[in-house]
Design a protein around this motif. Structure first.
Motif, mmCIF file in Angstrom:
data_model
loop_
_atom_site.group_PDB
_atom_site.id
_atom_site.type_symbol
_atom_site.label_atom_id
_atom_site.label_comp_id
_atom_site.label_asym_id
_atom_site.label_seq_id
_atom_site.Cartn_x
_atom_site.Cartn_y
_atom_site.Cartn_z
ATOM 1 N N GLY A 72 0.815 -1.208 0.000
ATOM 2 C CA GLY A 72 0.000 0.000 0.000
ATOM 3 C C GLY A 72 0.848 1.257 0.000
ATOM 4 N N ARG A 73 2.163 1.049 0.006
ATOM 5 C CA ARG A 73 3.080 2.182 0.093
ATOM 6 C C ARG A 73 4.351 1.857 -0.680
ATOM 7 N NH1 ARG A 73 5.052 6.374 2.657
ATOM 8 N NH2 ARG A 73 6.971 6.205 3.823
ATOM 9 N N LEU A 74 4.933 2.892 -1.313
ATOM 10 C CA LEU A 74 6.167 2.733 -2.079
ATOM 11 C C LEU A 74 7.145 3.819 -1.645
ATOM 12 C CD1 LEU A 74 7.494 1.094 -4.382
ATOM 13 C CD2 LEU A 74 6.519 2.739 -5.984
ATOM 14 N N THR A 75 8.380 3.423 -1.382
ATOM 15 C CA THR A 75 9.401 4.376 -0.957
ATOM 16 C C THR A 75 10.622 4.273 -1.863
ATOM 17 O OG1 THR A 75 10.449 2.847 0.601
ATOM 18 C CG2 THR A 75 8.651 4.221 1.463
ATOM 19 N N LEU A 76 11.510 5.227 -1.732
ATOM 20 C CA LEU A 76 12.775 5.222 -2.450
ATOM 21 C C LEU A 76 13.731 6.176 -1.769
ATOM 22 C CD1 LEU A 76 13.018 8.075 -4.272
ATOM 23 C CD2 LEU A 76 11.257 6.905 -5.572
ATOM 24 N N ARG A 77 14.991 6.062 -2.160
ATOM 25 C CA ARG A 77 16.028 6.976 -1.697
ATOM 26 C C ARG A 77 16.685 7.555 -2.939
ATOM 27 N NH1 ARG A 77 19.124 3.583 2.954
ATOM 28 N NH2 ARG A 77 20.235 5.549 3.167
ATOM 29 N N VAL A 78 16.949 8.853 -2.911
ATOM 30 C CA VAL A 78 17.572 9.531 -4.042
ATOM 31 C C VAL A 78 18.599 10.510 -3.502
ATOM 32 C CG1 VAL A 78 15.723 11.263 -4.167
ATOM 33 C CG2 VAL A 78 17.111 10.819 -6.184
ATOM 34 N N ALA A 121 12.651 15.567 -9.250
ATOM 35 C CA ALA A 121 11.526 16.206 -9.948
ATOM 36 C C ALA A 121 10.624 15.154 -10.588
ATOM 37 C CB ALA A 121 12.055 17.181 -11.000
ATOM 38 N N LEU A 122 11.219 14.129 -11.188
ATOM 39 C CA LEU A 122 10.420 13.045 -11.767
ATOM 40 C C LEU A 122 9.565 12.392 -10.693
ATOM 41 C CD1 LEU A 122 9.634 10.941 -13.968
ATOM 42 C CD2 LEU A 122 11.653 9.643 -13.215
ATOM 43 N N TYR A 123 10.187 12.013 -9.584
ATOM 44 C CA TYR A 123 9.451 11.339 -8.522
ATOM 45 C C TYR A 123 8.350 12.238 -7.952
ATOM 46 C CZ TYR A 123 13.304 7.992 -8.756
ATOM 47 O OH TYR A 123 14.228 7.078 -9.184
ATOM 48 N N ALA A 124 8.640 13.518 -7.748
ATOM 49 C CA ALA A 124 7.625 14.446 -7.236
ATOM 50 C C ALA A 124 6.449 14.537 -8.208
ATOM 51 C CB ALA A 124 8.233 15.823 -6.995
ATOM 52 N N SER A 125 6.733 14.560 -9.506
ATOM 53 C CA SER A 125 5.654 14.639 -10.501
ATOM 54 C C SER A 125 4.817 13.360 -10.513
ATOM 55 C CB SER A 125 6.226 14.911 -11.891
ATOM 56 O OG SER A 125 6.834 13.756 -12.443
ATOM 57 N N GLU A 126 5.349 12.281 -9.962
ATOM 58 C CA GLU A 126 4.641 11.009 -9.883
ATOM 59 C C GLU A 126 3.976 10.795 -8.518
ATOM 60 O OE1 GLU A 126 3.967 8.392 -11.952
ATOM 61 O OE2 GLU A 126 4.581 9.676 -13.600
ATOM 62 N N GLY A 127 3.938 11.846 -7.688
ATOM 63 C CA GLY A 127 3.232 11.762 -6.413
ATOM 64 C C GLY A 127 4.082 11.417 -5.207
ATOM 65 N N PHE A 128 5.385 11.260 -5.384
ATOM 66 C CA PHE A 128 6.273 11.027 -4.240
ATOM 67 C C PHE A 128 6.501 12.338 -3.515
ATOM 68 C CE2 PHE A 128 7.249 7.384 -6.855
ATOM 69 C CZ PHE A 128 7.557 6.369 -5.959
ATOM 70 N N ALA A 129 6.582 12.252 -2.189
ATOM 71 C CA ALA A 129 6.885 13.425 -1.360
ATOM 72 C C ALA A 129 8.157 13.150 -0.568
ATOM 73 C CB ALA A 129 5.724 13.692 -0.399
ATOM 74 N N VAL A 130 8.902 14.207 -0.310
ATOM 75 C CA VAL A 130 10.083 14.077 0.537
ATOM 76 C C VAL A 130 9.597 13.805 1.952
ATOM 77 C CG1 VAL A 130 12.095 15.269 1.505
ATOM 78 C CG2 VAL A 130 11.503 15.569 -0.921
ATOM 79 N N GLU A 131 10.068 12.718 2.541
ATOM 80 C CA GLU A 131 9.650 12.330 3.891
ATOM 81 C C GLU A 131 10.794 12.416 4.892
ATOM 82 O OE1 GLU A 131 6.049 9.349 2.561
ATOM 83 O OE2 GLU A 131 7.945 8.445 3.158
ATOM 84 N N GLY A 132 11.971 12.695 4.398
ATOM 85 C CA GLY A 132 13.119 12.844 5.282
ATOM 86 C C GLY A 132 14.376 13.106 4.487
ATOM 87 N N VAL A 133 15.350 13.692 5.154
ATOM 88 C CA VAL A 133 16.644 13.959 4.538
ATOM 89 C C VAL A 133 17.728 13.603 5.546
ATOM 90 C CG1 VAL A 133 18.177 15.727 3.562
ATOM 91 C CG2 VAL A 133 15.712 15.836 3.109
ATOM 92 N N LEU A 134 18.696 12.832 5.092
ATOM 93 C CA LEU A 134 19.873 12.531 5.903
ATOM 94 C C LEU A 134 20.996 13.429 5.364
ATOM 95 C CD1 LEU A 134 19.578 8.629 5.890
ATOM 96 C CD2 LEU A 134 18.812 10.219 7.654
ATOM 97 N N PRO A 135 21.233 14.560 6.033
ATOM 98 C CA PRO A 135 22.206 15.526 5.512
ATOM 99 C C PRO A 135 23.623 14.947 5.463
ATOM 100 C CG PRO A 135 20.855 16.510 7.232
ATOM 101 C CD PRO A 135 20.594 15.027 7.246
ATOM 102 N N GLY A 136 24.312 15.195 4.363
ATOM 103 C CA GLY A 136 25.703 14.798 4.217
ATOM 104 C C GLY A 136 25.951 13.314 4.423
ATOM 105 N N GLU A 137 25.006 12.472 4.074
ATOM 106 C CA GLU A 137 25.092 11.029 4.330
ATOM 107 C C GLU A 137 26.200 10.348 3.531
ATOM 108 O OE1 GLU A 137 23.512 7.485 6.262
ATOM 109 O OE2 GLU A 137 23.533 9.626 6.696
ATOM 110 N N PHE A 138 26.505 10.891 2.350
ATOM 111 C CA PHE A 138 27.525 10.291 1.493
ATOM 112 C C PHE A 138 28.566 11.325 1.100
ATOM 113 C CE2 PHE A 138 23.554 7.943 0.687
ATOM 114 C CZ PHE A 138 23.969 6.673 1.064
ATOM 115 N N PHE A 139 29.802 10.865 0.903
ATOM 116 C CA PHE A 139 30.873 11.716 0.397
ATOM 117 C C PHE A 139 31.197 11.234 -1.010
ATOM 118 C CE2 PHE A 139 35.297 13.156 -0.055
ATOM 119 C CZ PHE A 139 35.131 14.492 0.253
#
Length: 175
Positions: free
Chosen positions: A125-131, A140-158
């Motif tokens: 009933g739910r679909l998630t992803l990480r970008v 922008a593609l995901y937002a146009s498809e109904g995805f919303a930002v649900e969290g941000v891990l700042p500086g998670e990758f170098f």
């Protein structure tokens, strides 16, 4: 492989073991720090499919060309984010790749729509992803498809000499 012209896109279908070579080539051809957190693959290449990445986890779309026959245009990997029973209603997109020559031709959207249908078929009933935060085109593609930002891990990758955010997005499959 560069294809300047193709006749049509084949319908999205589940991957089969025979797709391994084409998917591995597509994965390596589309590798970029824009979306990859692993180093660039180097020979000898690891198998595309393994015990954690099964053909049944992937949906693919091919292009029918005038000269080359059928070639891989893109894939999406759909999987459970955890093995927990309490999380069984969620599926996660754990990879989406589109060949350079097939971009801006509806391949990513076709793969996303097929992923929604497959996730629903599996009872999700739910679909998630990480970008990655610097991948604004994908966001922008995901937002146009109904995805919303649900969290941000700042500086998670170098990556590429700078810190990059990991953006968590999700959407309902029931509405």
């Amino acid at each position: 492989m560069s294809v300047s012209r193709f006749r049509s896109l084949a319908p999205v279908r589940p991957a089969v073991p025979e797709d391994e070579t084409a998917l591995g080539e597509l994965d390596r051809a589309t590798w970029s720090t824009l979306h990859a957190v692993q180093p660039r693959p180097q020979p000898p290449y690891e198998p595309f499919f393994d015990e954690r990445h099964l053909p049944g986890d992937y949906l693919v779309v091919e292009a029918v060309t005038g000269t080359d026959g059928v070639i891989m245009a893109g894939y999406v990997r759909l999987a459970r984010p955890t093995p927990l029973v309490c999380n069984a209603h969620v599926r996660q997109i754990q990879g989406l790749a589109v060949a350079d020559w097939a971009r801006r031709r509806g391949v990513a959207r076709a793969l996303l729509h097929a992923a929604y249908a497959e996730a629903r078929r599996q009872g999700a009933g739910r679909l998630t992803l990480r970008v990655l935060g610097h991948n604004t085109a994908a966001q922008a593609l995901y937002a146009s498809e109904g995805f919303a930002v649900e969290g941000v891990l700042p500086g998670e990758f170098f990556l590429g000499g700078r810190y990059v955010d990991d953006v968590l997005m999700g959407r309902s499959l029931t509405a």
